[in-house]
Structures are given as C-alpha cells and as structure tokens.
Design a protein around this motif. Structure first.
Motif, PDB file in Angstrom:
ATOM      1  N   ALA A  48      35.429  50.563  55.580  1.00  0.00           N
ATOM      2  CA  ALA A  48      34.650  50.451  56.823  1.00  0.00           C
ATOM      3  C   ALA A  48      33.215  50.881  56.544  1.00  0.00           C
ATOM      4  N   HIS A  49      32.274  50.148  57.122  1.00  0.00           N
ATOM      5  CA  HIS A  49      30.855  50.478  56.952  1.00  0.00           C
ATOM      6  C   HIS A  49      30.162  50.485  58.307  1.00  0.00           C
ATOM      7  N   CYS A  50      29.384  51.542  58.556  1.00  0.00           N
ATOM      8  CA  CYS A  50      28.600  51.661  59.786  1.00  0.00           C
ATOM      9  C   CYS A  50      27.136  51.343  59.490  1.00  0.00           C
ATOM     10  N   ASN A  51      26.584  50.386  60.217  1.00  0.00           N
ATOM     11  CA  ASN A  51      25.153  50.094  60.134  1.00  0.00           C
ATOM     12  C   ASN A  51      24.504  50.743  61.346  1.00  0.00           C
ATOM     13  N   PHE A  52      23.821  51.866  61.130  1.00  0.00           N
ATOM     14  CA  PHE A  52      23.249  52.632  62.239  1.00  0.00           C
ATOM     15  C   PHE A  52      21.866  52.124  62.678  1.00  0.00           C
ATOM     16  N   SER A  53      21.380  51.080  62.031  1.00  0.00           N
ATOM     17  CA  SER A  53      20.109  50.439  62.421  1.00  0.00           C
ATOM     18  C   SER A  53      18.950  51.435  62.428  1.00  0.00           C
ATOM     19  N   LEU A  54      18.954  52.364  61.475  1.00  0.00           N
ATOM     20  CA  LEU A  54      17.909  53.391  61.439  1.00  0.00           C
ATOM     21  C   LEU A  54      16.844  53.106  60.383  1.00  0.00           C
ATOM     22  N   ARG A  55      17.130  52.162  59.436  1.00  0.00           N
ATOM     23  CA  ARG A  55      16.193  51.918  58.347  1.00  0.00           C
ATOM     24  C   ARG A  55      15.890  50.435  58.182  1.00  0.00           C
ATOM     25  N   GLY A  56      16.001  49.693  59.287  1.00  0.00           N
ATOM     26  CA  GLY A  56      15.620  48.289  59.286  1.00  0.00           C
ATOM     27  C   GLY A  56      16.358  47.452  58.261  1.00  0.00           C
ATOM     28  N   LYS A  57      15.585  46.721  57.448  1.00  0.00           N
ATOM     29  CA  LYS A  57      16.173  45.819  56.452  1.00  0.00           C
ATOM     30  C   LYS A  57      16.989  46.579  55.406  1.00  0.00           C
ATOM     31  N   GLU A  58      16.604  47.819  55.152  1.00  0.00           N
ATOM     32  CA  GLU A  58      17.354  48.622  54.182  1.00  0.00           C
ATOM     33  C   GLU A  58      18.786  48.857  54.658  1.00  0.00           C
ATOM     34  N   GLN A  68      30.158  43.250  49.745  1.00  0.00           N
ATOM     35  CA  GLN A  68      30.420  42.676  48.425  1.00  0.00           C
ATOM     36  C   GLN A  68      31.323  43.597  47.603  1.00  0.00           C
ATOM     37  N   LEU A  69      31.143  44.905  47.755  1.00  0.00           N
ATOM     38  CA  LEU A  69      32.014  45.867  47.071  1.00  0.00           C
ATOM     39  C   LEU A  69      33.462  45.672  47.499  1.00  0.00           C
ATOM     40  N   ALA A  70      33.685  45.530  48.803  1.00  0.00           N
ATOM     41  CA  ALA A  70      35.045  45.324  49.307  1.00  0.00           C
ATOM     42  C   ALA A  70      35.643  44.036  48.741  1.00  0.00           C
ATOM     43  N   ALA A  71      34.804  43.001  48.653  1.00  0.00           N
ATOM     44  CA  ALA A  71      35.285  41.735  48.096  1.00  0.00           C
ATOM     45  C   ALA A  71      35.650  41.900  46.621  1.00  0.00           C
ATOM     46  N   ASN A  72      34.829  42.623  45.869  1.00  0.00           N
ATOM     47  CA  ASN A  72      35.101  42.845  44.442  1.00  0.00           C
ATOM     48  C   ASN A  72      36.386  43.641  44.234  1.00  0.00           C
ATOM     49  N   LEU A  73      36.650  44.566  45.154  1.00  0.00           N
ATOM     50  CA  LEU A  73      37.864  45.388  45.045  1.00  0.00           C
ATOM     51  C   LEU A  73      39.062  44.725  45.710  1.00  0.00           C
ATOM     52  N   PHE A  77      37.516  44.363  54.784  1.00  0.00           N
ATOM     53  CA  PHE A  77      36.231  44.991  55.111  1.00  0.00           C
ATOM     54  C   PHE A  77      36.019  44.999  56.623  1.00  0.00           C
ATOM     55  N   HIS A  78      35.578  46.154  57.162  1.00  0.00           N
ATOM     56  CA  HIS A  78      35.229  46.296  58.573  1.00  0.00           C
ATOM     57  C   HIS A  78      33.774  46.741  58.671  1.00  0.00           C
ATOM     58  N   THR A 105      34.317  57.601  66.449  1.00  0.00           N
ATOM     59  CA  THR A 105      34.954  56.869  67.546  1.00  0.00           C
ATOM     60  C   THR A 105      35.365  55.475  67.086  1.00  0.00           C
ATOM     61  N   TRP A 106      34.454  54.837  66.351  1.00  0.00           N
ATOM     62  CA  TRP A 106      34.770  53.492  65.848  1.00  0.00           C
ATOM     63  C   TRP A 106      35.863  53.534  64.783  1.00  0.00           C
ATOM     64  N   PHE A 107      35.808  54.509  63.882  1.00  0.00           N
ATOM     65  CA  PHE A 107      36.856  54.644  62.867  1.00  0.00           C
ATOM     66  C   PHE A 107      38.234  54.747  63.525  1.00  0.00           C
TER      67      PHE A 107
END
Length: 437
Positions: A48-58, A68-73, A77-78, A105-107
């Motif tokens: 699971a990955h959280c995108n907190f939208s705090l660093r824009g494009k980063e 991509q890591l989840a796909a390689n393993l 992926f969530h 909460t999301w987890f």
C-alpha cells in the motif's frame, strides 16, 4: 541481514506466518528493503502506498516507483491520494498528525476489504530512538518512553531490532533502488532535527549509544509492565462500576501512596491532557469536571465519575393520544388505560386522562424547571429535588420529563405532579410505564 531477518520473524512473529499482511511502502530505503525482505521470506503480502500530495510531482513520482516495485515483486498494489493539507486545516491538527490519521484509517479499510490481518511498517531502531527523544521532550510518562511496540493489535514493526546502517548495507549489497524524500533534508520537523543533529552528537559522544539504548528500552518496558500489574491490583480497590460509567473513590485514592501517579495510571487511556485540572478535582466542589475528546471526569461528593462525553439530548418528543408506546434514545414509555389504581413503583405513574392535554411532551430537564411534587401544595425546583435525592451530574442528565403542555406531570422514575393526581372522582384512568434500556 536476510538470515537475521528470517530468524527474527520465526522467533518473534511465528504466529503471523500464515497471516496475510499489508506492507506500507513509501518508496524510501527502509520500506523498499522491507518489501524485498518479505519477498525473500516467502510471505503472503500486498503493498500500500499513500500519496499525501505534499511535494507535488515528487509525490506522484514516488507513487509510480512503488507501483513498479509491487509489479516487480508480483504482489497486489493499493494506492490512495490525499489532500493532506486541507484535512489538517479542517481538523486543526499538524500536517504530520493529519498524514498519520489518514494513512492508518485507510490501511484499516484496505485490510478489511482485502481480508488482510496486519499492517507492516518499516520502523527501525533509530526511528524508535527518535520517538523516544520526541516523547522525552514533551514530558511523556513512562509509557511514552518504552518505544514502539513490535506488534500491536493492528500494526507490526519487524525491523525495530535493525539499525539504519544495516538496512543501507543490505540495499547496497543487493543493488536495491529507492526514492529520496527531499523533505527529510529539512529541519522543519522535530524528528528531522533530532535525526540530523541530536542523534549524531549522542553517537559521537558514546559510540555504543544505540545498543545501550535498546537495553534501556527493555528495562523501561519491564518497569512499565510492573506498573500495569500494580495498577490492575489497585483498580479493584479504588474503582467501581456505576450509573453509565465508573466511580473512582476519592478516600481510597488519597489513602494510596503517590495519589497523582495512581490517578494518572487509571485514566491515561481516556484521552485526558489537562492533568493538573484532574488532580485538583480531588478537592473541588461537586459538579466540576474535566473533559477529554471522548470522556468526562466529574466530581460528585466522595467520588470522581468517569463517563463517556456524549452530547446532551435536546430533542422534544411527542406522545399522541392514539399512541400506546414511544421509543426514546434510552427509554421506552408505554401508555395503557386501566380499570383501577394499584400502588405504583418508581417506573410507573397513574393520571386522570381527562386532565391531560395531548400531545404530551417528553424532554430533558432544564435549569429553572419547577413542578408541584405529589403530596405537596407548593412548587419545587427540579434542581432542589435532585439535590435532595443526591443525584450526580450524570444522573441528572439522564432524567426525562413527561409534560402536559407547559406543566411537568412526571419526573420519570421519581415523582409525579400533585395537580394531576387521581382522586375518588377519577373515572378515566391511564397508566404510564417507563422501561430503561
């Protein structure tokens, strides 16, 4: 490290071996190495990955990397994107606290939907040290100094025994790529400042600081366990269950050595923060209270009453003439015509139906309410009645009133109004019965 990690899982997390887990992966070195270690350990996991939208494009690039890591393993992926700053502003909390609440909460939602048993995070030994120093700077009690739990009811942290250096070496040895979070370079947050300055200084002054710290944490945890056992013994002597809550008996509290510390131990899990105000309640006037987000502690003569901090019921309910019963939030009121009068108990009341004006109203009491108690000619304030009955604040809040227009005809469970009593000329008798949930 993989051998040590597998042995650690087998020794300390053997009961989880057949469980399906959710790995929280940010894209940083710690969580990426954790994902590789779980993959090498043949564990059934999802990412699971959280995108907190705090660093824009980063932030968006981090999300692409973890996907991509989840796909390689070859694992599911969530991903969830949050407007963290908007949430923090709405909830009036720090950005870090907002991110924490949003992710866990999301987890929990993901685990429930995907039938996963635990969330696994990549916290390691220095994370534990940073948390210790943060809590130390905030004046935490012993529970804040015992470090992170390796396994809680929902979260598992299998990397706690491993240092950041061990994790970095594993990544280097296995040519593992990860993402660098640029915000980690800033000293804006206390955790980063400690990581960049305080901890390196401690390790320079005492090269064995981290390993000795682990031993200290073990001693603190043992002391905390002993304190919990002592508190459990005191609980039965000091606390009794009462009307909609628990009574903490002040006499017994004051007779116990280290009264304030005992009171803190008894109440520390109920969200309270104003501890000086709580300690002052022991000698305060009845009726004073201290509230947390979810609970209240109320002084009532020789006890402190602990109860849930529920909103006061301000609704007014109507009982129509054709109705036979009415369900309230914590009370069912029944009405029936009866041929004759029988001595009632406290949950019953008889009236002359011809004197009642429907719809009857049922509401909570308010300051200034008066009625004419049965057997008396004059009126009396309900506040005086409650004082005579030695009602606690909680009991007063639970009282319902049955009213005919503006007149209180029954303080339900206690007294009826003398003006509405039955007599020898009453020909149309009605009985009300109160059933409390």
């Amino acid at each position: 490290m993989i051998t040590a990690f597998k042995e650690h899982l087998e020794t300390h997390f053997f009961q989880l071996k057949n469980k399906r887990v959710l790995l929280a992966v940010s894209g940083g070195i710690d969580s990426v190495v954790l994902a590789h270690l779980f993959s090498k350990s043949d564990w059934d996991f999802e990412i699971a990955h959280c995108n907190f939208s705090l660093r824009g494009k980063e932030s968006d690039a981090d999300a692409v990397f973890v996907e991509q890591l989840a796909a390689n393993l070859n694992v599911r992926f969530h991903i969830q994107k949050f407007d963290t700053e908007a949430f923090a502003k709405a909830e009036k909390v720090s950005t870090q606290m907002a991110a924490r609440e949003l992710r866990y909460t999301w987890f929990e939602e993901v685990c429930k939907e995907s039938q996963l048993n635990y969330v696994v995070t990549a916290h390691h030994a220095k994370d534990d040290l940073e948390t210790f120093l943060i809590n130390l700077s905030r004046g935490s009690g012993i529970e804040g100094l015992t470090g992170m739990d390796a396994q809680g009811d929902f979260v598992v942290r299998p990397l706690l025994p491993f240092s950041r250096e061990e994790i970095a070496k594993y990544a280097q040895d296995h040519n593992i790529k990860w993402r660098e979070d640029s915000s980690n370079n800033s000293d804006k947050y206390l955790r980063n400042h400690l990581r960049h300055h305080a901890i390196p200084a401690l390790e320079e002054a005492a090269p064995q600081f981290l390993s000795q710290f682990k031993k200290s944490m073990q001693h603190l945890q043992e002391s905390a366990n002993l304190l919990e056992d002592y508190t459990a013994l005191l609980f039965s002597k000091i606390v009794t269950q009462s009307f909609k809550g628990y009574d903490l008996h002040i006499t017994q509290l004051k007779a116990t050595p280290n009264t304030k510390a005992v009171l803190y131990q008894l109440l520390k899990n109920f969200d309270f923060t104003a501890w000086d105000d709580i300690y002052e309640l022991l000698d305060s006037q009845p009726g004073k209270y201290v509230a947390s987000k979810n609970y209240r502690l109320i002084k009532d003569r020789d006890v402190l009453i602990l109860t849930k901090n529920t909103e006061r019921e301000n609704s007014v309910y109507k009982f129509e003439s054709a109705q036979h019963e009415l369900q309230l939030p914590d009370l069912k009121l029944k009405k029936e015509s009866v041929p004759d009068f029988k001595r009632p108990n406290s949950s019953e009341a008889y009236f002359d139906l011809n004197l009642l004006e429907f719809p009857l109203l049922i509401r909570k009491w308010e300051e200034g309410d008066t009625f004419y108690p049965f057997g008396m000619k004059g009126k009396k304030k309900l506040s005086k009645l409650f004082k005579d009955l030695k009602y606690s604040t909680i009991q007063k809040e639970a009282v319902w009133l049955l009213c005919s227009q503006e007149d209180i005809i029954w303080v339900i469970g206690e007294r009826t109004d003398d003006r509405y009593k039955i007599n020898s000329t009453t020909s149309n008798l009605v009985k009300f019965t109160a059933e409390y949930d």
